[in-house]
Design a protein around this motif. Structure first.
Motif, PDB file in Angstrom:
ATOM      1  N   THR A  45      23.940   5.451  45.900  1.00  0.00           N
ATOM      2  CA  THR A  45      24.228   4.103  45.393  1.00  0.00           C
ATOM      3  C   THR A  45      25.414   4.107  44.426  1.00  0.00           C
ATOM      4  O   THR A  45      25.628   3.130  43.718  1.00  0.00           O
ATOM      5  CB  THR A  45      22.984   3.494  44.711  1.00  0.00           C
ATOM      6  OG1 THR A  45      22.604   4.320  43.602  1.00  0.00           O
ATOM      7  CG2 THR A  45      21.833   3.357  45.692  1.00  0.00           C
ATOM      8  N   ILE A  46      26.181   5.206  44.408  1.00  0.00           N
ATOM      9  CA  ILE A  46      27.440   5.239  43.642  1.00  0.00           C
ATOM     10  C   ILE A  46      28.329   4.127  44.187  1.00  0.00           C
ATOM     11  O   ILE A  46      28.476   3.997  45.404  1.00  0.00           O
ATOM     12  CB  ILE A  46      28.129   6.613  43.787  1.00  0.00           C
ATOM     13  CG1 ILE A  46      27.431   7.676  42.953  1.00  0.00           C
ATOM     14  CG2 ILE A  46      29.612   6.547  43.443  1.00  0.00           C
ATOM     15  CD1 ILE A  46      27.723   7.653  41.470  1.00  0.00           C
ATOM     16  N   PRO A  47      28.939   3.318  43.325  1.00  0.00           N
ATOM     17  CA  PRO A  47      29.813   2.244  43.822  1.00  0.00           C
ATOM     18  C   PRO A  47      31.036   2.821  44.531  1.00  0.00           C
ATOM     19  O   PRO A  47      31.622   3.798  44.063  1.00  0.00           O
ATOM     20  CB  PRO A  47      30.210   1.480  42.562  1.00  0.00           C
ATOM     21  CG  PRO A  47      29.984   2.428  41.429  1.00  0.00           C
ATOM     22  CD  PRO A  47      28.880   3.358  41.854  1.00  0.00           C
ATOM     23  N   SER A  48      31.423   2.207  45.650  1.00  0.00           N
ATOM     24  CA  SER A  48      32.603   2.686  46.372  1.00  0.00           C
ATOM     25  C   SER A  48      33.892   2.220  45.690  1.00  0.00           C
ATOM     26  O   SER A  48      34.945   2.810  45.883  1.00  0.00           O
ATOM     27  CB  SER A  48      32.572   2.233  47.819  1.00  0.00           C
ATOM     28  OG  SER A  48      32.499   0.828  47.884  1.00  0.00           O
ATOM     29  N   ARG A  49      33.792   1.151  44.913  1.00  0.00           N
ATOM     30  CA  ARG A  49      34.913   0.698  44.087  1.00  0.00           C
ATOM     31  C   ARG A  49      34.422   0.664  42.656  1.00  0.00           C
ATOM     32  O   ARG A  49      33.563  -0.142  42.314  1.00  0.00           O
ATOM     33  CB  ARG A  49      35.388  -0.674  44.525  1.00  0.00           C
ATOM     34  CG  ARG A  49      36.016  -0.628  45.879  1.00  0.00           C
ATOM     35  CD  ARG A  49      36.703  -1.896  46.201  1.00  0.00           C
ATOM     36  NE  ARG A  49      37.410  -1.706  47.454  1.00  0.00           N
ATOM     37  CZ  ARG A  49      38.091  -2.636  48.045  1.00  0.00           C
ATOM     38  NH1 ARG A  49      38.183  -3.828  47.493  1.00  0.00           N
ATOM     39  NH2 ARG A  49      38.696  -2.400  49.177  1.00  0.00           N
ATOM     40  N   TYR A  50      34.991   1.520  41.847  1.00  0.00           N
ATOM     41  CA  TYR A  50      34.505   1.644  40.484  1.00  0.00           C
ATOM     42  C   TYR A  50      35.035   0.527  39.598  1.00  0.00           C
ATOM     43  O   TYR A  50      36.193   0.133  39.663  1.00  0.00           O
ATOM     44  CB  TYR A  50      34.919   2.994  39.871  1.00  0.00           C
ATOM     45  CG  TYR A  50      34.393   3.137  38.467  1.00  0.00           C
ATOM     46  CD1 TYR A  50      33.093   3.551  38.254  1.00  0.00           C
ATOM     47  CD2 TYR A  50      35.166   2.782  37.366  1.00  0.00           C
ATOM     48  CE1 TYR A  50      32.580   3.644  36.968  1.00  0.00           C
ATOM     49  CE2 TYR A  50      34.660   2.868  36.084  1.00  0.00           C
ATOM     50  CZ  TYR A  50      33.357   3.297  35.901  1.00  0.00           C
ATOM     51  OH  TYR A  50      32.850   3.371  34.637  1.00  0.00           O
ATOM     52  N   SER A  51      34.147   0.018  38.775  1.00  0.00           N
ATOM     53  CA  SER A  51      34.496  -0.803  37.619  1.00  0.00           C
ATOM     54  C   SER A  51      33.491  -0.411  36.552  1.00  0.00           C
ATOM     55  O   SER A  51      32.448   0.168  36.859  1.00  0.00           O
ATOM     56  CB  SER A  51      34.374  -2.300  37.942  1.00  0.00           C
ATOM     57  OG  SER A  51      33.007  -2.650  38.135  1.00  0.00           O
ATOM     58  N   ASP A  52      33.788  -0.720  35.299  1.00  0.00           N
ATOM     59  CA  ASP A  52      32.816  -0.389  34.252  1.00  0.00           C
ATOM     60  C   ASP A  52      31.487  -1.083  34.516  1.00  0.00           C
ATOM     61  O   ASP A  52      30.421  -0.488  34.338  1.00  0.00           O
ATOM     62  CB  ASP A  52      33.353  -0.757  32.871  1.00  0.00           C
ATOM     63  CG  ASP A  52      34.422   0.230  32.394  1.00  0.00           C
ATOM     64  OD1 ASP A  52      34.518   1.335  32.963  1.00  0.00           O
ATOM     65  OD2 ASP A  52      35.157  -0.120  31.453  1.00  0.00           O
ATOM     66  N   ALA A  53      31.523  -2.331  34.983  1.00  0.00           N
ATOM     67  CA  ALA A  53      30.287  -3.063  35.267  1.00  0.00           C
ATOM     68  C   ALA A  53      29.503  -2.381  36.386  1.00  0.00           C
ATOM     69  O   ALA A  53      28.276  -2.224  36.298  1.00  0.00           O
ATOM     70  CB  ALA A  53      30.593  -4.509  35.627  1.00  0.00           C
ATOM     71  N   ALA A  54      30.191  -1.944  37.446  1.00  0.00           N
ATOM     72  CA  ALA A  54      29.514  -1.269  38.556  1.00  0.00           C
ATOM     73  C   ALA A  54      28.963   0.080  38.109  1.00  0.00           C
ATOM     74  O   ALA A  54      27.849   0.466  38.501  1.00  0.00           O
ATOM     75  CB  ALA A  54      30.468  -1.101  39.729  1.00  0.00           C
ATOM     76  N   GLY A  55      29.711   0.797  37.278  1.00  0.00           N
ATOM     77  CA  GLY A  55      29.242   2.077  36.766  1.00  0.00           C
ATOM     78  C   GLY A  55      28.015   1.926  35.877  1.00  0.00           C
ATOM     79  O   GLY A  55      27.046   2.675  35.991  1.00  0.00           O
ATOM     80  N   GLU A  56      28.060   0.924  34.995  1.00  0.00           N
ATOM     81  CA  GLU A  56      26.906   0.664  34.122  1.00  0.00           C
ATOM     82  C   GLU A  56      25.687   0.253  34.947  1.00  0.00           C
ATOM     83  O   GLU A  56      24.565   0.667  34.642  1.00  0.00           O
ATOM     84  CB  GLU A  56      27.262  -0.405  33.103  1.00  0.00           C
ATOM     85  CG  GLU A  56      28.252   0.086  32.062  1.00  0.00           C
ATOM     86  CD  GLU A  56      28.810  -1.027  31.191  1.00  0.00           C
ATOM     87  OE1 GLU A  56      28.304  -2.170  31.232  1.00  0.00           O
ATOM     88  OE2 GLU A  56      29.772  -0.740  30.435  1.00  0.00           O
ATOM     89  N   ALA A  57      25.894  -0.527  35.998  1.00  0.00           N
ATOM     90  CA  ALA A  57      24.777  -0.932  36.869  1.00  0.00           C
ATOM     91  C   ALA A  57      24.178   0.293  37.553  1.00  0.00           C
ATOM     92  O   ALA A  57      22.952   0.396  37.697  1.00  0.00           O
ATOM     93  CB  ALA A  57      25.250  -1.956  37.896  1.00  0.00           C
ATOM     94  N   PHE A  58      25.015   1.239  37.963  1.00  0.00           N
ATOM     95  CA  PHE A  58      24.514   2.467  38.574  1.00  0.00           C
ATOM     96  C   PHE A  58      23.631   3.235  37.596  1.00  0.00           C
ATOM     97  O   PHE A  58      22.532   3.665  37.944  1.00  0.00           O
ATOM     98  CB  PHE A  58      25.666   3.358  39.050  1.00  0.00           C
ATOM     99  CG  PHE A  58      25.194   4.688  39.547  1.00  0.00           C
ATOM    100  CD1 PHE A  58      24.702   4.830  40.833  1.00  0.00           C
ATOM    101  CD2 PHE A  58      25.198   5.802  38.710  1.00  0.00           C
ATOM    102  CE1 PHE A  58      24.223   6.066  41.277  1.00  0.00           C
ATOM    103  CE2 PHE A  58      24.731   7.025  39.138  1.00  0.00           C
ATOM    104  CZ  PHE A  58      24.241   7.156  40.429  1.00  0.00           C
TER     105      PHE A  58
END
Length: 195
Positions: A45-58
């Motif tokens: 479930t690592i985001p394929s396009r990183y953003s801080d929001a996506a990283g924090e959600a992970f």
């Protein structure tokens, strides 16, 4: 069926060079690095396009997995400089049937150095010995010889090929299934007893 209990992810040694610990928000650089890998976002479930929001959600998803009793998500950290280099998880969905599933990934620079082997040996030994799991299993794409070798080095045995087992990216992929039983040879030199 009763609700699973929240889990506390422990910290543990994975040999002299690595430590396994719960995920922290300070692990966002690891999530960013993993998101750039061509394969890791396809199977996790690592985001394929990183953003801080996506990283924090992970990272929050990892915390949620422990909080809901789904499993134990660990960050693999190099001891000498405290740099996170990968992840390993012990997933408990099938625990009522005596089974648990393991999965792991490493960023490119950490591969080929025995990191996955050390982490897998630590978590497998802990799951069999301390948690009383009767069967550990993991699934590896047939082309992934490095991951297969890691599993076999820890004592997992290849049991067969599951055709079309998992969606990876845009297609169904075959997976080789590997298993380690609590009656098999110890994975870390300490006796594992059958429960």
């Amino acid at each position: 069926m009763p609700e699973p209990e929240p889990l506390t992810v422990p910290s543990m040694s994975a040999g002299p060079d690595f430590v396994l610990r719960p995920w922290e928000m300070s692990d966002l650089p690891l999530v960013r690095e993993a998101s750039l890998d061509p394969y890791i976002p396809l199977i996790t479930t690592i985001p394929s396009r990183y953003s801080d929001a996506a990283g924090e959600a992970f990272v929050r998803r990892q915390w949620e997995r422990a909080a809901t009793g789904a499993g134990y998500p660990f960050t693999i950290v190099r001891s000498r400089d405290r740099r996170p280099v990968g992840a390993i998880g012990l997933w408990l969905r099938d625990l009522p049937d005596g089974r648990a599933t393991l999965g792991y990934w490493l960023t490119g620079p950490a591969r080929g150095q025995g990191v996955a082997r050390a982490a897998l040996r630590a978590v497998a030994g802990w799951a069999l010995r301390d948690l009383g799991v009767q069967r550990l299993q993991l699934f590896v794409e047939p082309w992934n010889t490095a991951s297969a070798r890691t599993a076999e080095d820890v004592g997992f045995r290849r049991e067969g090929l599951l055709r079309g087992w998992q969606q990876v990216g845009d297609r169904r992929r075959d997976m080789a299934v590997y298993a380690l039983l609590n009656t098999d040879v110890p994975v870390d030199g300490r006796a594992v007893t059958a429960h």
